[in-house]
Motif scaffolding. Structure first.
Motif, PDB file in Angstrom:
ATOM      1  N   ARG A   1      -8.533   3.802  18.103  1.00 11.79           N
ATOM      2  CA  ARG A   1      -8.915   5.074  17.468  1.00 11.79           C
ATOM      3  C   ARG A   1      -7.775   5.693  16.673  1.00 11.79           C
ATOM      4  N   VAL A   2      -6.538   5.447  17.088  1.00  8.55           N
ATOM      5  CA  VAL A   2      -5.396   6.005  16.358  1.00  8.55           C
ATOM      6  C   VAL A   2      -5.373   5.440  14.942  1.00  8.55           C
ATOM      7  N   SER A   3      -5.545   4.135  14.819  1.00  9.97           N
ATOM      8  CA  SER A   3      -5.554   3.514  13.501  1.00  9.97           C
ATOM      9  C   SER A   3      -6.766   3.957  12.698  1.00  9.97           C
ATOM     10  N   LEU A   4      -7.889   4.079  13.359  1.00  7.30           N
ATOM     11  CA  LEU A   4      -9.106   4.506  12.673  1.00  7.30           C
ATOM     12  C   LEU A   4      -8.971   5.923  12.131  1.00  7.30           C
TER      13      LEU A   4
ATOM     14  N   ALA B   1       4.409 -10.361  -2.020  1.00  7.09           N
ATOM     15  CA  ALA B   1       5.771  -9.840  -2.131  1.00  7.09           C
ATOM     16  C   ALA B   1       5.712  -8.317  -2.191  1.00  7.09           C
ATOM     17  N   THR B   2       6.847  -7.683  -2.031  1.00  3.32           N
ATOM     18  CA  THR B   2       6.914  -6.228  -2.060  1.00  3.32           C
ATOM     19  C   THR B   2       6.479  -5.677  -3.412  1.00  3.32           C
ATOM     20  N   GLY B   3       6.691  -6.423  -4.463  1.00  2.00           N
ATOM     21  CA  GLY B   3       6.453  -5.946  -5.817  1.00  2.00           C
ATOM     22  C   GLY B   3       5.048  -5.502  -6.144  1.00  2.00           C
ATOM     23  N   GLU B   4       4.048  -6.056  -5.474  1.00  2.00           N
ATOM     24  CA  GLU B   4       2.674  -5.658  -5.797  1.00  2.00           C
ATOM     25  C   GLU B   4       2.465  -4.161  -5.628  1.00  2.00           C
ATOM     26  N   THR B   5       3.165  -3.587  -4.685  1.00  2.00           N
ATOM     27  CA  THR B   5       3.025  -2.164  -4.406  1.00  2.00           C
ATOM     28  C   THR B   5       3.425  -1.321  -5.615  1.00  2.00           C
ATOM     29  N   TYR B   6       4.284  -1.842  -6.466  1.00  2.00           N
ATOM     30  CA  TYR B   6       4.736  -1.123  -7.657  1.00  2.00           C
ATOM     31  C   TYR B   6       4.046  -1.623  -8.919  1.00  2.00           C
ATOM     32  N   VAL B   7       3.829  -2.919  -9.004  1.00  4.21           N
ATOM     33  CA  VAL B   7       3.277  -3.515 -10.218  1.00  4.21           C
ATOM     34  C   VAL B   7       1.830  -3.094 -10.451  1.00  4.21           C
ATOM     35  N   VAL B   8       0.986  -3.195  -9.432  1.00  2.00           N
ATOM     36  CA  VAL B   8      -0.438  -2.899  -9.617  1.00  2.00           C
ATOM     37  C   VAL B   8      -0.664  -1.458 -10.079  1.00  2.00           C
ATOM     38  N   PRO B   9      -0.147  -0.441  -9.369  1.00  2.00           N
ATOM     39  CA  PRO B   9      -0.392   0.918  -9.861  1.00  2.00           C
ATOM     40  C   PRO B   9       0.289   1.219 -11.198  1.00  2.00           C
ATOM     41  N   ALA B  10       1.408   0.560 -11.464  1.00  2.00           N
ATOM     42  CA  ALA B  10       2.096   0.800 -12.740  1.00  2.00           C
ATOM     43  C   ALA B  10       1.252   0.338 -13.918  1.00  2.00           C
ATOM     44  N   MET B  11       0.510  -0.721 -13.732  1.00  2.00           N
ATOM     45  CA  MET B  11      -0.247  -1.293 -14.835  1.00  2.00           C
ATOM     46  C   MET B  11      -1.646  -0.697 -14.993  1.00  2.00           C
ATOM     47  N   LEU B  12      -2.225  -0.184 -13.912  1.00  2.00           N
ATOM     48  CA  LEU B  12      -3.558   0.420 -14.007  1.00  2.00           C
ATOM     49  C   LEU B  12      -3.474   1.791 -14.662  1.00  2.00           C
ATOM     50  N   SER B  13      -4.513   2.171 -15.385  1.00  2.00           N
ATOM     51  CA  SER B  13      -4.488   3.464 -16.053  1.00  2.00           C
ATOM     52  C   SER B  13      -4.771   4.624 -15.102  1.00  2.00           C
ATOM     53  N   ARG B  14      -5.458   4.358 -13.990  1.00  2.00           N
ATOM     54  CA  ARG B  14      -5.774   5.425 -13.022  1.00  2.00           C
ATOM     55  C   ARG B  14      -4.682   5.532 -11.964  1.00  2.00           C
ATOM     56  N   PRO B  15      -4.474   6.747 -11.441  1.00  2.00           N
ATOM     57  CA  PRO B  15      -3.561   6.886 -10.296  1.00  2.00           C
ATOM     58  C   PRO B  15      -4.128   6.152  -9.090  1.00  2.00           C
ATOM     59  N   MET B  16      -3.237   5.645  -8.249  1.00  2.00           N
ATOM     60  CA  MET B  16      -3.659   4.881  -7.080  1.00  2.00           C
ATOM     61  C   MET B  16      -2.876   5.335  -5.865  1.00  2.00           C
ATOM     62  N   VAL B  17      -3.545   5.373  -4.728  1.00  2.00           N
ATOM     63  CA  VAL B  17      -2.898   5.699  -3.464  1.00  2.00           C
ATOM     64  C   VAL B  17      -3.007   4.481  -2.545  1.00  2.00           C
ATOM     65  N   TYR B  18      -1.958   4.266  -1.765  1.00  3.25           N
ATOM     66  CA  TYR B  18      -1.938   3.169  -0.792  1.00  3.25           C
ATOM     67  C   TYR B  18      -1.719   3.730   0.605  1.00  3.25           C
ATOM     68  N   PRO B  19      -2.346   3.130   1.607  1.00  2.00           N
ATOM     69  CA  PRO B  19      -1.892   3.397   2.967  1.00  2.00           C
ATOM     70  C   PRO B  19      -0.663   2.528   3.207  1.00  2.00           C
ATOM     71  N   ALA B  20       0.323   3.063   3.894  1.00  2.00           N
ATOM     72  CA  ALA B  20       1.533   2.301   4.214  1.00  2.00           C
ATOM     73  C   ALA B  20       1.850   2.518   5.685  1.00  2.00           C
ATOM     74  N   LYS B  21       2.460   1.527   6.294  1.00  2.00           N
ATOM     75  CA  LYS B  21       2.728   1.656   7.728  1.00  2.00           C
ATOM     76  C   LYS B  21       3.526   2.929   8.002  1.00  2.00           C
ATOM     77  N   ALA B  22       3.098   3.623   9.043  1.00  2.00           N
ATOM     78  CA  ALA B  22       3.644   4.946   9.368  1.00  2.00           C
ATOM     79  C   ALA B  22       5.158   4.924   9.567  1.00  2.00           C
ATOM     80  N   GLU B  23       5.694   3.825  10.039  1.00  2.00           N
ATOM     81  CA  GLU B  23       7.135   3.721  10.286  1.00  2.00           C
ATOM     82  C   GLU B  23       7.954   3.974   9.028  1.00  2.00           C
TER      83      GLU B  23
END
Length: 130
Positions: free
Chosen positions: A95-98, A42-64
């Motif tokens: 190569r664009v994705s890479l 679900a969409t929620g993991e994108t918010y729940v996981v970093p909210a609960m971890l003590s370290r900052p987290m970065v995600y790749p997200a579709k460019a669109e």
């Protein structure tokens, strides 16, 4: 802006409203580059996981999502993703994705925590896919 959203908005909402509990944070290194791979049901993991971890987290997200060209809601999402340091990823292949993974590799080399969804997209029906 990352800390404002994480500690001022998402962590309290996730803990209070969803009553989320973090299990297994001892498996996430306290320092150094690391990847957190999660299911994307679900969409929620994108918010729940970093909210609960003590370290900052970065995600790749579709460019669109970073374009903000599909109305006011889309513009807000684009602003949010940019303001919290998420990384646009071109998923057209080859190569664009890479080359789009360079900022993720940079984050890992700098000792950052990177979240990924191995499925590459959200589950259309809430079930876990390969």
């Amino acid at each position: 802006m990352y800390n404002f959203f994480k500690y001022g908005l998402f962590r309290p909402v996730v803990a209070w409203l969803f009553r989320a509990k973090l299990v297994g944070e001892e498996n996430v290194p306290a320092t150094g580059g690391a990847i957190v791979a999660a299911n994307h049901i679900a969409t929620g993991e994108t918010y729940v996981v970093p909210a609960m971890l003590s370290r900052p987290m970065v995600y790749p997200a579709k460019a669109e999502l970073f374009k903000g060209d599909r109305g006011p809601g889309s513009a807000v999402v684009a602003w949010f993703l940019k303001s919290v340091g998420m990384v646009p990823l071109d998923r057209s292949g080859g190569r664009v994705s890479l080359s789009g993974l360079e900022p993720i590799l940079d984050a890992l080399k700098a000792g950052g925590l990177v979240g990924i969804y191995p499925e590459g997209t959200r589950s259309p029906d809430g079930r876990l896919y390969k």
